[in-house]
Design an enzyme around this catalytic site. Structure first.
Site, PDB file in Angstrom:
ATOM      1  N   ASP A  47      -6.494  -4.855  -5.405  1.00 27.17           N
ATOM      2  CA  ASP A  47      -6.210  -3.466  -5.057  1.00 27.17           C
ATOM      3  C   ASP A  47      -4.807  -3.041  -5.494  1.00 27.17           C
ATOM      4  O   ASP A  47      -4.550  -1.866  -5.794  1.00 27.17           O
ATOM      5  CB  ASP A  47      -6.307  -3.244  -3.546  1.00 27.17           C
ATOM      6  CG  ASP A  47      -7.469  -3.940  -2.872  1.00 27.17           C
ATOM      7  OD1 ASP A  47      -7.808  -5.064  -3.280  1.00 27.17           O
ATOM      8  OD2 ASP A  47      -8.018  -3.381  -1.913  1.00 27.17           O
ATOM      9  N   ASP A  63       0.791  -1.224   0.000  1.00 29.26           N
ATOM     10  CA  ASP A  63       0.000   0.000   0.000  1.00 29.26           C
ATOM     11  C   ASP A  63       0.825   1.276   0.000  1.00 29.26           C
ATOM     12  O   ASP A  63       0.267   2.373   0.053  1.00 29.26           O
ATOM     13  CB  ASP A  63      -0.942   0.010   1.204  1.00 29.26           C
ATOM     14  CG  ASP A  63      -2.088  -0.964   1.046  1.00 29.26           C
ATOM     15  OD1 ASP A  63      -2.629  -1.056  -0.072  1.00 29.26           O
ATOM     16  OD2 ASP A  63      -2.435  -1.637   2.031  1.00 29.26           O
TER      17      ASP A  63
END
Length: 424
Positions: A204, A142
């Site tokens: 993602d 992330d």
């Protein structure tokens, strides 16, 4: 076979901003059943139209930001969510493991880009600079969300070398998680997600590739781009079903690259279609095509986008999982809608035919019209832009709330839509 939603066959929704007029063939039920999706598309006439004034929506977002900025004075925290019934953002501590830390500074940078007011630049810097230590984050994938949404916007708008240096180090950290035997960047750690034993990749992760494409262009080093392309190719091969819906999580054998498991963590079930995951795919593959020019990625972006559009309910805002569409009591996900709208606007600028340009822009306009409507707008409700997002319902978290990343991608979608209007 993908099915075009029934409303597309008879909708004359000027108020929603999307006009779809069927040919007479669609009045024949058997013809409707037997037609291919491609044939259906040929018989639809699209007209894109926003049902709201973009400048007024920017003004609304700025007014909301003024309220949240006044309440966010501890810059070692960040706005994350607003529970239903509450007014102000919950502000958890910034942490290397918290993927959402970059979105609020990213929103502030976007507002600076829109207004050119030094106030927003100063507010953005206050929330961006505390994130610098995360450039060394190798704990998860992330770092792209964390640093490219914040420092990426900062560098884009200021050109300062120190912000560029932070981003390059962030990209160096991200590629340490790439496993060449698998062909993807590892997303999550097994310590935090012990149900998976080896190399985990989630859909993602597609959005973190943008940091790598940027790093290759900035440094001239092809390694970042090569890893991003390989990740996109491997994900394209293994993350999707025959109907181009996607799994959330794929676990690989870390030594051979063989697929061990395909699961869905934040969706309803392993074989259901988690709405935000499909939105990540729409956005991610559109971005990868923009960065590579490889037609296979454009073709795939169109396919996953058609799957997303096909699952939408009457108001164009998905249920948190497409497999639960229309089920009483199930929540919506405005964050998925905002992500998809931004991705579809970009896709509309990349496709080659006028028909598809209009199709994807019209779909994005319909989504934005709903998001800007009283049903989803946070105006006079709380400090966010959007209501009714769902973060991780199976884990019991963030159900029917305002989410900071919904606001980030909503503002980005509005900016992209304005840019399209100015070019046309």
């Amino acid at each position: 076979m993908l099915q075009i939603p029934n409303r597309f066959l008879s909708l004359l929704a000027v108020g929603m901003g999307l006009i779809l007029i069927p040919s007479c063939d669609f009045m024949d039920k058997s013809a409707k059943t037997n037609q291919s999706v491609a044939e259906k598309k040929e018989n639809l006439i699209f007209q894109e139209s926003l049902g709201f004034n973009l400048e007024e929506q920017f003004q609304f977002c700025e007014e909301q930001l003024k309220k949240s900025a006044a309440g966010h004075t501890d810059y070692n925290t960040h706005p994350r969510l607003i529970e239903s019934g509450d007014t102000h953002w919950e502000m958890p501590k910034n942490d290397v493991l918290v993927w959402t830390v970059g979105f609020y500074p990213g929103i502030l940078w976007q507002m600076y880009d829109i207004t050119h007011k030094e106030y927003w630049k100063e507010e953005a810097l206050k929330r961006t600079l505390p994130l610098e230590p995360y450039k060394y984050n190798k704990e998860h994938h992330d770092i792209g969300f964390m640093m490219y949404c914040s420092y990426g916007q900062a560098y884009r708008l200021t050109g300062k070398k120190e912000y560029r240096d932070v981003l390059i180090q962030s990209a160096k950290s991200l590629i340490t998680r790439f496993n060449p035997k698998v062909g993807t960047i590892k997303s999550w750690s097994n310590e935090l997600h012990p149900q998976w034993k080896e190399h985990i990749t989630i859909i993602d992760n597609m959005l973190n590739l943008e940091l790598l494409f940027w790093a290759s262009k900035e440094t001239g080093d092809p390694v970042y781009r090569d890893i991003a392309v390989k990740h996109a190719e491997t994900t394209m091969a293994n993350h999707f079903r025959d109907d181009f819906s996607c799994y959330h999580v794929v676990e690989y054998d870390e030594n051979t690259g063989a697929v061990r498991n395909k699961n869905t963590s934040q969706g309803y079930a392993d074989e259901s279609v988690w709405a935000r995951g499909q939105a990540w795919a729409v956005y991610g593959y559109s971005m990868v095509y923009r960065e590579t020019g490889d037609p296979k990625f454009l073709d795939f972006a169109k396919k996953v986008s058609e799957r997303y559009i096909a699952g939408l309910p009457e108001d164009y805002i998905p249920y948190w999982d497409f497999s639960l569409t229309g089920k009483k009591g199930e929540s919506r996900d405005a964050s998925a809608a905002a992500i998809a709208a931004s991705g579809l606007i970009e896709l509309s600028s990349l496709v080659k035919t006028t028909e598809l340009q209009k199709r994807y822009r019209a779909a994005a306009d319909a989504i934005l019209n709903s998001l800007a409507s009283p049903a989803y707008s946070a105006k006079n409700v709380n400090d966010a832009f959007l209501l009714h997002s769902t973060g991780a319902k199976p884990q019991g978290n963030e159900i029917d709330v305002a989410l900071i990343y919904a606001d980030y991608y909503y503002l980005e979608a509005l900016r992209r839509r304005k840019s399209l209007s100015e070019k046309s």
